[in-house]
Design an enzyme around this catalytic site. Sequence first.
Site: not given
Length: 223
Positions: A39, A160
């Site tokens: 991430h 997202d």
Amino acid sequence: MVNGYSNIQNENTGEYTDEPKFEVFWAKVAELKVPIYLHPRDPLPNQQRIYEGHPELLSAAWAYGVETSTHALRLITSGLFDRYPGVNIILGHLGETLPFAIWRVQHIINRRGMCKNLKKNVLSYLADNFFITTSGNFRTQALLNTMLEVSSDRILFSTDYPYESAEEAAEWFDNCPISEPDRVKIGRENAVKLFNLKTAAESKLGSPHDLSNVGLALDGEAA
């Protein structure tokens, strides 16, 4: 999920997961046969001089991608995937620019005569050891380029959420000009295989079943 580098003692000291102390971590990842999602995060605060006066370029607009793609390249050039060829890394946002830049990375490495200890070239590791999601990058041209670099077998639909609109992502993906077999793979089947998921039908049957006409037994997104 690994949130980029790990801070050590203070906010300006970080360690990246290609460093030797993390070898035990990668050995366990290989043993468990699970993917790791790398991430994004901003660079260390004391390494943000180039962004001074331009806060609009920090976080998801630009800095996240640069930081995360560099971390991914460190993993590749460290030889991680030679030691653990079955390890898979997930990158969001259509690969944090790597599908578009990877040829030049390889080209310059070759010209400089570097990374000769690697068993494969950088391009091959991206295609063999990474899965790439569409999260927050709903651009057809970029998706097509990514498909050409790593194939539709290594791409996962993602939105997202809550940072981006799930509706916008779904509308784009449902209508982008790719083949229906590729849409099914990216939208569902690749995630089923990667995460070893059961479909709703499989959960009822208790055995493997044809995946072609059933959905995932999940709430929300596949990836």
